[in-house]
Structure formats: C-alpha cells, structure tokens
Design a protein around this motif. Structure first.
Motif, PDB file in Angstrom:
ATOM      1  N   THR A 224    -108.543  -6.353  41.611  1.00  0.00           N
ATOM      2  CA  THR A 224    -108.187  -4.934  41.590  1.00  0.00           C
ATOM      3  C   THR A 224    -109.205  -4.082  42.331  1.00  0.00           C
ATOM      4  N   SER A 242    -116.059  -9.373  42.056  1.00  0.00           N
ATOM      5  CA  SER A 242    -115.654  -8.551  40.924  1.00  0.00           C
ATOM      6  C   SER A 242    -114.985  -9.414  39.852  1.00  0.00           C
ATOM      7  N   GLU A 244    -112.847  -7.912  37.809  1.00  0.00           N
ATOM      8  CA  GLU A 244    -111.648  -7.133  37.475  1.00  0.00           C
ATOM      9  C   GLU A 244    -110.459  -7.717  38.235  1.00  0.00           C
TER      10      GLU A 244
END
Length: 326
Positions: A224, A242, A244
């Motif tokens: 994301t 990341s 996420e």
C-alpha cells in the motif's frame, strides 16, 4: 500474543544507531583475486591491472558484491578490527529470545553499491535497526522480523568520509510452531491408500491467497506504500521494505514466460508428463502453476493463458492455467 514489555522494548529499539566497525584490511588485489577464483568470476577489471587502467582506473577494482566482505570479522565471531564498536546491531535478538523466541533464520539480504572500490581504500560501516515487525505467524512459527542496515564508508584524509554502499539484512526471530504428533501406525490394509496432493504451507501472510483460490479469485499481494505487486506473498514489500500490505484481484490472464515438463520420476498423484509453467500475468507478476489442457510438445513461450481453479481431494483448490483458444 507478545508480552507488552517486549513490544515496548522493540519499539524503543527501532532507529537505534551503532558505532563504526572497521575493516581489518585495505582493499587489496590478493583478496579480490581469491574471491573471484572462489566465485568463478573472470572480469579483467578485477584481476588485470592493465585492463583496469585501459578502462580508466588506476589499478584493479573490487567486485561490488564484495562490499560486505571487507567488514567481516573473520572465523572468530565478533573479532572485529581495533577501534570497532563493542555493540552489536543484533543484540536485540537476545532480548527477544529471553521472552521465549529461541529460533532464528536469515530471511533476505540486499546489497546496494554507489561505486567501485579501489585498491588501497580502507572501509568501515555503521549500522542501525531499521525496522522490527509486529508479531507475525509463519509456517516456521511466530515471531518478529528484524531488519538492520549497514552503511559503508571509505575513509578520506582531506574531506568527509565517502559513502560507498549499503547492506540490508533481515532475520526472523521466532517461537517454533508445534509439530503435530505422528499418528499411530494404522493396521495393514489390503488396499493401499490413495495418494493425495500435498497441502501448501499456509501462514498469516499467504492465507488470503488460498482463501481466494477457494472462492475462484486469483489474489495478488500489493504494497500500500509503493503500490508494487509481488508473488509469492511475503511479510514485507520486496521493493520498499514496508510492512503495510493488502491484495488485489488479478484478471487471471497472462502469457507463458517459461515452462518445464516433468517426465521422471513419476510421483503420485500427479499425472505424467506433468507440464509446469512460469506465467507472467498481465498485471506484471509471475507465478508458478500447473498447465492443463495442453500438449507438452505444442507449448510455446509467449502463448496466452487463462487461469482456472481446480479442487483436488476435496480439500485443496489450485490455480491452474489453460491456453486461450486462438
């Protein structure tokens, strides 16, 4: 659920920086030559001074992939060169272990290079804890992904030391999953049991993919933060690191990027010859899957394919790919 005291300790550790670790030796031709011999590399820039000078360098240069080598301790653990810090970037692993996470496995390592290293240069690196994930459950067990970054510099006498590269190193510190106890041997039967397809290892990171297969959806993991798609699913984005992540539904259409046809040994319950393809989806992600409705001799790189979902043994739904007519 992880101990709250441990969680607070891990959060406080992220971003912690450690002092310098000095290289034992200057960049030198003998070490470069030995490394190239071991790795089977014959680039003259690394071993032939004349070829290196013709390319504009004063002497041979070091292969970029040797970056980590110059800062290694040697055969004795933590036996670093004089002037190096006594602190260890992975000391946090001992703290995690004290809370009942004894296992450790290296997950991935990524090197980046700013330029070639020249003979006579002396290196050192500084390190920091870049990320520690939330508690994650994988096929190995439950624990934490710890990411450290080592930044390498060349000492300069008359100006600021020059950054020349970076190493990202990630480990998984975990509590091993409990293995199911072996079943008692069954009484002998006249009819041999039917072989079933092996089940995949499913973790919190990949469960969405297998759930999607049961629903007839080809779901691909997406970061994301940078919007990168990746497969197979992982606990962290391979592009920007990341944690996420979510997922999107792919069209299921793509083309045959590569393939193999398994003839031998014949392993039940698979049919043979058994064609396996590396499919490049239209979304740009590649995945490995079985090919159905094909004549192995007629397979061609680049031919169009469409996903279909097939269930085996009443318990496993797999994405397989069939050629698109025409």
């Amino acid at each position: 659920m992880a101990d709250q005291e441990l969680i607070e300790k891990l959060r406080a550790t992220v971003g912690r920086e450690y002092g310098r670790v000095n290289a034992w030796d200057e960049v030198n031709a003998p070490m470069i030559r030995h490394w190239c011999e071991v790795m089977g590399i014959d680039n003259p820039l690394y071993t032939d001074p004349a070829a290196a000078r013709d390319a504009g360098y004063p002497d041979v240069v070091a292969p970029p992939a040797m970056l980590q080598v110059w800062g290694m301790a040697g055969l004795d653990l933590d036996n670093f060169a004089p002037g190096s810090t006594d602190a260890n970037v992975f000391e946090i692993l001992k703290d995690i272990e004290a809370y009942g996470y004894p296992g450790v496995v290296a997950v991935n390592s990524e090197l980046s290079f700013d330029r070639y290293l020249h003979v006579g240069e002396r290196l050192y690196y500084r390190s920091r804890i870049d990320q520690i994930s939330e508690e994650k459950t994988t096929a190995l067990g439950t624990g934490f992904f710890v990411t450290a970054i080592m930044t390498y510099f060349v000492e300069q006498d008359d100006r600021d030391d020059e950054r020349v590269g970076e190493l990202l190193f990630r480990v998984f510190k975990f509590k091993p999953a409990e293995r199911p106890k072996a079943a008692e041997p069954a009484a002998a039967k006249t009819d041999a049991p039917k072989a079933m397809r092996p089940l995949p290892g499913i973790s919190d990171d990949s469960r969405f993919f297998w759930d999607g297969c049961r629903e007839g959806k080809l779901l691909i993991q997406r970061c994301t933060a940078c919007r990168t798609l990746q497969h197979p699913p992982a606990p962290v984005c391979s592009t920007c690191q990341s944690f996420e992540l979510d997922h999107v539904q792919a069209s299921g259409q793509g083309e045959l990027y590569s393939f193999v046809v398994m003839h031998y040994p014949e392993v039940a319950p698979f049919e043979h010859p058994n064609p396996i393809g590396l499919i490049e989806l239209d979304e740009g992600v590649r995945l490995v899957a079985g090919l159905v409705g094909v004549v192995p001799d007629d397979l061609k790189i680049g031919q169009r394919l469409q996903v279909e979902f097939n269930t085996f043994d009443g318990r496993l739904t797999l994405p397989q790919f069939r050629p698109v007519a025409g």
